[in-house]
Design an enzyme around this catalytic site. Structure first.
Site, PDB file in Angstrom:
ATOM      1  N   ASP A 104      -2.872  -8.698  -9.779  1.00 43.21           N
ATOM      2  CA  ASP A 104      -3.121  -7.311 -10.158  1.00 43.21           C
ATOM      3  C   ASP A 104      -3.624  -6.521  -8.950  1.00 43.21           C
ATOM      4  O   ASP A 104      -4.176  -7.097  -8.009  1.00 43.21           O
ATOM      5  CB  ASP A 104      -4.204  -7.237 -11.248  1.00 43.21           C
ATOM      6  CG  ASP A 104      -3.750  -7.888 -12.540  1.00 43.21           C
ATOM      7  OD1 ASP A 104      -2.533  -8.026 -12.737  1.00 43.21           O
ATOM      8  OD2 ASP A 104      -4.633  -8.258 -13.338  1.00 43.21           O
TER       9      ASP A 104
HETATM   10  N1  URA Z   1      -4.781 -13.003 -14.183  1.00 41.42           N
HETATM   11  C1  URA Z   1      -5.121 -11.706 -14.220  1.00 41.42           C
HETATM   12  O1  URA Z   1      -5.611 -11.200 -15.216  1.00 41.42           O
HETATM   13  N2  URA Z   1      -4.906 -10.961 -13.115  1.00 41.42           N
HETATM   14  C2  URA Z   1      -4.389 -11.461 -11.971  1.00 41.42           C
HETATM   15  O2  URA Z   1      -4.227 -10.747 -10.984  1.00 41.42           O
HETATM   16  C3  URA Z   1      -4.053 -12.830 -11.961  1.00 41.42           C
HETATM   17  C4  URA Z   1      -4.259 -13.581 -13.085  1.00 41.42           C
END
Ligand code: URA
Length: 239
Positions: A104
C-alpha cells in the site's frame, strides 16, 4: 535471448535508444569482431561477443532489486497522482522494471523490483503459499484470542476466509501494541483488514521478509540494491 543490438545496448545503460542508434551508426560497436552499423541487427547475448568502444558487454537480461519502500510511493509502473516506486530506482530506466506484487502507499519495507515476469508470478501467485512477514504497530491490544483467530483463518467482511496466519505480539504499551504478522497470500489491504476484523487498527506497517529473503537493514528508506547471487539462488529454490 535474441534481441536487437540497440535495445541490448540501451538496456545495458550505454545511453538512450536514440543515442545508442547513433553510436552504432558511427561504428562504435563490434559483434564477433565485426563492426556492425545496423541498429536492428539481431544478437544473442549468450552466444555473441558484443564490444562497445573496446569494452566487452556482459549483458544480463533480468535484474532483481530489493527496495526499502518508503511511504508515499505507489507500487505501480505509472500513476497520475502519486510518485511510483520505479522513480526511486535510478540507473535502470531501460530495463522495463515493475514491482513484484504491491505494498500500500503508506506501507514501508521490502519490495522486489524486477523485469522477470515468470519469477514475479511464481513468487506472488496465491496458490504458492509463500510467506510474507510484516511488522505492524496497532491501535488496540492484540491478545490470545486474536492469535487463535489468525491461526484458524480470519473471515473478512466479504466472507473470504484467509489462510491460516501467524500473529506474534512483541510489545504492549497502554492501548497500543507492536506485532509481527506472517501471511501466506497477498490480498488487497490484507493485513489491515485482518486486524480490523479483530476490532483493532494498523497504524504503521512494514514488510520484513518474503520467503527466505529478508529486508537488508542497512538500506535506508528509499534505498535499493540488487540481490546477491546467493540471495537469488535461495529465493528461487523450489519456487
Ligand atoms: N497488507 C496490507 O494491508 N497492506 C500492505 O501493504 C501489505 C499487506
Amino acid at each position: 535471448m535474441v534481441m536487437r543490438l540497440d535495445k541490448l545496448l540501451a538496456n545495458y545503460g550505454i545511453g538512450t535508444r536514440k543515442e545508442v542508434k547513433s553510436l552504432i551508426r558511427k561504428g562504435f560497436v563490434k559483434v564477433n569482431g565485426m563492426i556492425i552499423k545496423k541498429d536492428d541487427f539481431k544478437v544473442d547475448h549468450e552466444i555473441d561477443e558484443i564490444v562497445f568502444d573496446d569494452e566487452l558487454i556482459e549483458y544480463r537480461p533480468y535484474v532483481y532489486i530489493m527496495l526499502n519502500k518508503p511511504a508515499g510511493y505507489i507500487s505501480a509502473t505509472k500513476d497520475n497522482l502519486h510518485p511510483t516506486v520505479l522513480e526511486l530506482i535510478e540507473g535502470y530506466e531501460n530495463y522495463d522494471l515493475f514491482p513484484v506484487g504491491r505494498l500500500d502507499i503508506d506501507t514501508e519495507g521490502l519490495l522486489l523490483i524486477t523485469n522477470d515476469g515468470d519469477f514475479s508470478h511464481k513468487l506472488m501467485a496465491p496458490s504458492r503459499n509463500h510467506s510474507k512477514l510484516y511488522w505492524a504497530e496497532i491501535e488496540g491490544v492484540m491478545d490470545e484470542k486474536d492469535i487463535d483467530s489468525f491461526k484458524k483463518g480470519i473471515v473478512l467482511d466479504t466472507g473470504y476466509c484467509c489462510k491460516s496466519a501467524n500473529l506474534k505480539v512483541i510489545e504492549v504499551d497502554d492501548n497500543c501494541c507492536k506485532v509481527e504478522i506472517e501471511i501466506f497470500e497477498g490480498k488487497f489491504h490484507q493485513v489491515k483488514k485482518m486486524v480490523e476484523v479483530c476490532g483493532k487498527e494498523v497504524i504503521y506497517l512494514k514488510r520484513l521478509s518474503i520467503r527466505n529473503l529478508e529486508l537488508d537493514r542497512s538500506l535506508a528508506l528509499g534505498d535499493f540494491r540488487e540481490l546477491s547471487n546467493e540471495e537469488l539462488v535461495d529465493l528461487m529454490e523450489d519456487l
